[in-house]
Design a protein around this motif. Sequence first.
Motif, PDB file in Angstrom:
ATOM      1  N   THR A 153     112.967  66.496  51.416  1.00 17.36           N
ATOM      2  CA  THR A 153     113.924  65.510  50.891  1.00 17.36           C
ATOM      3  C   THR A 153     115.259  66.125  50.483  1.00 17.36           C
ATOM      4  OG1 THR A 153     113.173  65.725  48.591  1.00 17.36           O
ATOM      5  CG2 THR A 153     112.006  64.127  49.985  1.00 17.36           C
ATOM      6  N   LEU A 154     115.400  67.439  50.561  1.00 18.78           N
ATOM      7  CA  LEU A 154     116.593  68.132  50.061  1.00 18.78           C
ATOM      8  C   LEU A 154     117.621  68.301  51.192  1.00 18.78           C
ATOM      9  CD1 LEU A 154     117.377  69.616  47.350  1.00 18.78           C
ATOM     10  CD2 LEU A 154     116.711  71.726  48.490  1.00 18.78           C
ATOM     11  N   ASN A 155     118.848  67.901  51.062  1.00 24.23           N
ATOM     12  CA  ASN A 155     119.542  67.393  49.890  1.00 24.23           C
ATOM     13  C   ASN A 155     119.799  65.881  49.978  1.00 24.23           C
ATOM     14  OD1 ASN A 155     120.733  70.351  50.313  1.00 24.23           O
ATOM     15  ND2 ASN A 155     121.021  69.816  48.155  1.00 24.23           N
ATOM     16  N   LEU A 156     119.908  65.362  51.195  1.00 22.66           N
ATOM     17  CA  LEU A 156     120.483  64.025  51.379  1.00 22.66           C
ATOM     18  C   LEU A 156     119.500  62.895  51.119  1.00 22.66           C
ATOM     19  CD1 LEU A 156     122.626  64.767  54.565  1.00 22.66           C
ATOM     20  CD2 LEU A 156     123.362  64.695  52.193  1.00 22.66           C
ATOM     21  N   TYR A 188     112.646  58.353  59.684  1.00 21.36           N
ATOM     22  CA  TYR A 188     113.826  58.282  58.828  1.00 21.36           C
ATOM     23  C   TYR A 188     114.264  59.721  58.588  1.00 21.36           C
ATOM     24  CZ  TYR A 188     117.036  57.160  55.043  1.00 21.36           C
ATOM     25  OH  TYR A 188     118.167  57.030  54.270  1.00 21.36           O
ATOM     26  N   PHE A 189     115.305  60.150  59.294  1.00 20.21           N
ATOM     27  CA  PHE A 189     115.744  61.532  59.262  1.00 20.21           C
ATOM     28  C   PHE A 189     117.188  61.614  58.767  1.00 20.21           C
ATOM     29  CE2 PHE A 189     112.839  63.239  62.936  1.00 20.21           C
ATOM     30  CZ  PHE A 189     111.743  63.069  62.121  1.00 20.21           C
ATOM     31  N   ARG A 190     117.492  62.674  58.033  1.00 18.13           N
ATOM     32  CA  ARG A 190     118.862  63.055  57.693  1.00 18.13           C
ATOM     33  C   ARG A 190     118.995  64.539  58.007  1.00 18.13           C
ATOM     34  NH1 ARG A 190     121.560  59.778  53.988  1.00 18.13           N
ATOM     35  NH2 ARG A 190     123.418  60.947  54.646  1.00 18.13           N
ATOM     36  N   ASP A 191     120.227  65.011  58.095  1.00 12.81           N
ATOM     37  CA  ASP A 191     120.489  66.400  58.467  1.00 12.81           C
ATOM     38  C   ASP A 191     121.564  66.955  57.541  1.00 12.81           C
ATOM     39  OD1 ASP A 191     121.303  68.817  59.752  1.00 12.81           O
ATOM     40  OD2 ASP A 191     120.539  68.062  61.653  1.00 12.81           O
ATOM     41  N   LEU A 221     105.664  56.079  58.771  1.00 15.34           N
ATOM     42  CA  LEU A 221     107.080  56.413  58.614  1.00 15.34           C
ATOM     43  C   LEU A 221     107.191  57.900  58.308  1.00 15.34           C
ATOM     44  CD1 LEU A 221     110.062  55.654  58.418  1.00 15.34           C
ATOM     45  CD2 LEU A 221     109.696  55.102  55.999  1.00 15.34           C
ATOM     46  N   GLN A 222     107.759  58.654  59.239  1.00 14.61           N
ATOM     47  CA  GLN A 222     107.998  60.082  59.037  1.00 14.61           C
ATOM     48  C   GLN A 222     109.358  60.255  58.370  1.00 14.61           C
ATOM     49  OE1 GLN A 222     107.997  62.415  62.629  1.00 14.61           O
ATOM     50  NE2 GLN A 222     105.992  63.257  62.247  1.00 14.61           N
ATOM     51  N   VAL A 223     109.395  60.984  57.279  1.00 18.20           N
ATOM     52  CA  VAL A 223     110.640  61.203  56.537  1.00 18.20           C
ATOM     53  C   VAL A 223     110.922  62.699  56.477  1.00 18.20           C
ATOM     54  CG1 VAL A 223     111.832  60.885  54.329  1.00 18.20           C
ATOM     55  CG2 VAL A 223     110.234  59.131  55.155  1.00 18.20           C
ATOM     56  N   HIS A 224     112.124  63.071  56.913  1.00 20.60           N
ATOM     57  CA  HIS A 224     112.451  64.501  56.902  1.00 20.60           C
ATOM     58  C   HIS A 224     113.949  64.703  56.800  1.00 20.60           C
ATOM     59  CE1 HIS A 224     112.141  68.750  57.500  1.00 20.60           C
ATOM     60  NE2 HIS A 224     112.748  68.736  58.671  1.00 20.60           N
ATOM     61  N   ASN A 225     114.332  65.647  55.955  1.00 19.47           N
ATOM     62  CA  ASN A 225     115.712  66.085  55.804  1.00 19.47           C
ATOM     63  C   ASN A 225     115.835  67.456  56.458  1.00 19.47           C
ATOM     64  OD1 ASN A 225     118.046  65.413  53.229  1.00 19.47           O
ATOM     65  ND2 ASN A 225     118.314  66.996  54.754  1.00 19.47           N
ATOM     66  N   VAL A 246     106.723  71.466  63.206  1.00 22.35           N
ATOM     67  CA  VAL A 246     105.501  70.828  62.704  1.00 22.35           C
ATOM     68  C   VAL A 246     105.614  69.306  62.801  1.00 22.35           C
ATOM     69  CG1 VAL A 246     104.140  70.397  60.615  1.00 22.35           C
ATOM     70  CG2 VAL A 246     104.866  72.729  61.174  1.00 22.35           C
ATOM     71  N   ILE A 247     106.760  68.778  62.389  1.00 20.48           N
ATOM     72  CA  ILE A 247     106.967  67.328  62.393  1.00 20.48           C
ATOM     73  C   ILE A 247     106.909  66.781  63.813  1.00 20.48           C
ATOM     74  CG2 ILE A 247     108.713  65.549  61.928  1.00 20.48           C
ATOM     75  CD1 ILE A 247     109.582  67.582  59.618  1.00 20.48           C
ATOM     76  N   GLU A 248     107.561  67.463  64.743  1.00 24.97           N
ATOM     77  CA  GLU A 248     107.543  67.006  66.131  1.00 24.97           C
ATOM     78  C   GLU A 248     106.135  67.073  66.717  1.00 24.97           C
ATOM     79  OE1 GLU A 248     108.732  65.571  69.832  1.00 24.97           O
ATOM     80  OE2 GLU A 248     109.606  65.424  67.825  1.00 24.97           O
TER      81      GLU A 248
END
Length: 396
Positions: A90-93, A41-44, A8-12, A23-25
């Motif tokens: 993880t910042l901010n959302l 699991y991404f937020r923007d 599970l890749q997590v990135h804000n 890097v993530i891609e």
Amino acid sequence: MDKKLVILQVHNFYRLPGGEDTVIENERRLLESQGHRVVRYFRDNKELKDFSVFRKLLLPLTTIFNPKTYREVRRLIRAEHIDIVHVHNTLNLISPSVYYAALAEGVPVVQTVHNFRLLCPGATFYRDGHICEDCLTHGLGCAVKHSCYRGSKLQTLACVISTKIHRMTGIYGKLNYICLTEFNQEKLLKLKQIRPERVFVKPNFVEKSGNDPRFDGRKTQLLYVGRLEKIKGTDLLLKAWEQVCHQTDARLILCGSGPMEDWCREYIESRSLTDIELAGTVPHGEVLRRLEEARALILPTQVYEGFPVTIVEAFSRGTPVIGTNIGNTGRLVNDGVNGLLFAPGSSESLARALLNCLHTDMRGMGENAYRDYVTLYSEDVNYGILLDIYHRVLGE
């Protein structure tokens, strides 16, 4: 045969695109090419502009712990049978609630440390024109005093409170970390609750060019790639170029834009600087092509940097780097071997390095730079390191 993992890749995402996104891609493509499954699991942070007034008022609280993230990540782990959670930002959302969600499901967490935010709310160890490690030696309250996060005391206070709360819960001691360099590892381990056996070193990587690099027949031009701002040493570079431009027929090309763009134009015009081009924002593919032609890449940064990917991109094209002898740039560039180093804050030292580059046969340094890329920063090497970290974290 290695067991294929579900990650599970997590990135804000920040509001402006950055190196972390690349890097993530790259890691996703690398893992999937080896048969692993990557769930995201991404937020923007662009979402913030559409927040209601009420949600904006709650932001200081949800930045510390977001219940929505906690619920969604737990559901996702169960539904997708996640083996390992790999967090980038993880910042901010998203908030650190992702850590608690993963551990509640019995799934280990790996956090890639792209900057110094766990130790410095401003994330750079830099303020008011100089390196600053006050938060390490005197406590996080120093950041509030100097408004180190986005120039705001209130926003800095929110960051400090969040960091202090999660230090108190001990969550940072339950995570595993990927530092991009040994320098970053040394800094992170100053946080006493983090145990050395939970901290690994894995640099970023870039994809190999289709062709082997050409070391002969390079143009007599030097290349800068990055934002035009003081923290990146843009003014230092132009002051150094003023000292050398009339002693050489070389060309200096600056690829990028930023807050000092108008200053650069005025400085070039007022000083009658020759053979210099402000190329503006240049597509990534064009940057790589220019790197293949350049005699050297110049990186005059005045901060530690998390991991300057442009250095590895230059190495992958067989291009030496002229870099500041500070932080990670000073660790990645080996003076006289794969590039040249100069003293931070000194335009005179940078000018000497520029002349040294232009009056020296750089072929050997270019060959060494490419050799470093192959042995340290290539895809195959990086995949081996990453998979070994995953297996060690999983206890296999």
